[in-house]
Design a protein around this motif. Sequence first.
Motif, short mmCIF file in Angstrom:
data_model
loop_
_atom_site.label_atom_id
_atom_site.label_comp_id
_atom_site.label_asym_id
_atom_site.label_seq_id
_atom_site.Cartn_x
_atom_site.Cartn_y
_atom_site.Cartn_z
N ASP A 74 45.76 35.84 37.44
CA ASP A 74 45.04 37.01 36.92
C ASP A 74 44.12 36.63 35.76
OD1 ASP A 74 46.18 38.73 38.77
OD2 ASP A 74 47.72 39.47 37.40
N THR A 75 44.62 35.76 34.88
CA THR A 75 43.82 35.31 33.75
C THR A 75 42.62 34.51 34.21
OG1 THR A 75 45.75 35.24 32.27
CG2 THR A 75 43.85 33.92 31.63
N ALA A 76 42.84 33.61 35.17
CA ALA A 76 41.74 32.78 35.69
C ALA A 76 40.68 33.63 36.37
CB ALA A 76 42.30 31.75 36.66
N ILE A 77 41.10 34.60 37.15
CA ILE A 77 40.14 35.44 37.86
C ILE A 77 39.38 36.33 36.89
CG2 ILE A 77 40.01 37.41 39.45
CD1 ILE A 77 41.87 35.87 41.29
N ALA A 78 40.04 36.76 35.81
CA ALA A 78 39.34 37.51 34.77
C ALA A 78 38.25 36.65 34.12
CB ALA A 78 40.33 38.00 33.72
N LYS A 79 38.54 35.37 33.95
CA LYS A 79 37.55 34.44 33.37
C LYS A 79 36.34 34.29 34.29
CE LYS A 79 40.75 31.70 30.55
NZ LYS A 79 41.40 30.38 30.37
N ILE A 80 36.60 34.25 35.59
CA ILE A 80 35.48 34.17 36.54
C ILE A 80 34.62 35.42 36.42
CG2 ILE A 80 34.84 34.07 38.98
CD1 ILE A 80 37.47 32.52 39.45
N GLY A 81 35.28 36.57 36.31
CA GLY A 81 34.54 37.82 36.15
C GLY A 81 33.69 37.84 34.89
N GLU A 82 34.24 37.29 33.81
CA GLU A 82 33.49 37.24 32.54
C GLU A 82 32.31 36.30 32.64
OE1 GLU A 82 36.42 36.02 29.73
OE2 GLU A 82 37.55 37.90 29.86
N ARG A 83 32.50 35.16 33.30
CA ARG A 83 31.44 34.15 33.36
C ARG A 83 30.38 34.47 34.41
NH1 ARG A 83 31.82 27.57 33.19
NH2 ARG A 83 29.75 27.13 34.03
N SER A 84 30.83 34.87 35.59
CA SER A 84 29.90 35.05 36.71
C SER A 84 29.59 36.51 37.01
CB SER A 84 30.46 34.37 37.97
OG SER A 84 30.66 32.99 37.75
N GLY A 85 30.40 37.41 36.48
CA GLY A 85 30.14 38.83 36.66
C GLY A 85 30.70 39.44 37.92
N ARG A 86 31.19 38.61 38.85
CA ARG A 86 31.66 39.14 40.13
C ARG A 86 32.40 38.05 40.91
NH1 ARG A 86 27.51 41.76 42.54
NH2 ARG A 86 28.24 41.42 44.69
N ILE A 87 33.10 38.45 41.94
CA ILE A 87 33.65 37.54 42.94
C ILE A 87 33.33 38.14 44.30
CG2 ILE A 87 35.71 36.48 43.94
CD1 ILE A 87 37.02 36.61 41.21
N ASP A 88 32.61 37.39 45.12
CA ASP A 88 32.23 37.89 46.44
C ASP A 88 33.10 37.33 47.55
OD1 ASP A 88 29.47 39.31 45.89
OD2 ASP A 88 29.40 37.41 44.79
N VAL A 89 33.55 36.09 47.38
CA VAL A 89 34.27 35.39 48.44
C VAL A 89 35.42 34.60 47.83
CG1 VAL A 89 34.11 33.65 50.28
CG2 VAL A 89 32.14 35.15 49.80
N VAL A 90 36.54 34.57 48.55
CA VAL A 90 37.67 33.71 48.20
C VAL A 90 37.96 32.79 49.37
CG1 VAL A 90 40.12 33.61 47.64
CG2 VAL A 90 38.72 35.43 46.66
N PHE A 91 38.00 31.49 49.10
CA PHE A 91 38.51 30.54 50.08
C PHE A 91 39.87 30.09 49.56
CE2 PHE A 91 38.31 26.04 51.98
CZ PHE A 91 38.93 26.46 53.15
N ASN A 92 40.91 30.69 50.10
CA ASN A 92 42.29 30.55 49.63
C ASN A 92 42.90 29.29 50.23
OD1 ASN A 92 44.20 31.75 47.96
ND2 ASN A 92 44.36 33.62 49.20
N ASN A 93 42.54 28.14 49.69
CA ASN A 93 42.76 26.87 50.37
C ASN A 93 43.99 26.07 49.90
OD1 ASN A 93 41.80 24.17 51.70
ND2 ASN A 93 41.81 23.72 49.51
#
Length: 254
Positions: A74-93
């Motif tokens: 959750d913390t990591a994904i929040a950081k992505i939101g702060e840096r990039s503004g969005r998440i469009d795709v997840v490759f759950n690898n």
Amino acid sequence: MFLEELFSLKGKVVLVTGGGRGIGQVVARGLAKAGAEVAILQRSEPKEAIKEIEDDGNIAYWVKADVSDEKAVDTAIAKIGERSGRIDVVFNNAGICIHKGTLEASISEWRQVIEVNLTGEYIVARSAARVMMEKGIKGSIINMASMSGSIVNIPQWQASYNASKAGVIHMTKSLAIEWADAGIRVNSLSPGYIATPMSTETPQELKDAWLPLMPLHRMGKPEELISAVIYLASDSSTYTTGLDLIVDGGYSLV
């Protein structure tokens, strides 16, 4: 130009778990070449993978998390939101495999495989989907399954891995229906034997047993998965959800 636009990931932010090696590293670079900004989520910094992408003139960065740790994800994904503004795709690898017979493997080893391969993908998918819904993004989540979710590999014994990947396939179908109204597509990718460290470091006697069962008489290359992931990530698959896309050279057919 039409096909380039249809399969383009320009303007999209893609989260890749376990993108520092093997399939994840190769596919992350391919996604970046298709125009995506790539965020690699894993426990250790993927310096080589990021350098490759940056050397191509594209954007990539690292966020630290263990996929089985809900708070860290959750913390990591929040950081992505702060840096990039969005998440469009997840490759759950991200994933692991322990080649041990059921009577030899410990319960802790069973739990380890299930925690990373199934629970980890669930945690990442849920956390990313929450962000997509909050921002009204019609995103795409691609869960890494395996042909092992549909067949039983021989001669190695790996009940925990097979069960985890079968779980991923059905979880994917369930999430596809659950999140359809939000416009989030959820699909899974099921590779066969791919020439990565996970498979090439296995004992030679296992590989000697696999090859006669392969209709194409060879292992796949990580690069042969890029187009499948780009299809599921891009606008070319906007009517595709709940699919388990098998890329195994026909192995599971025989």
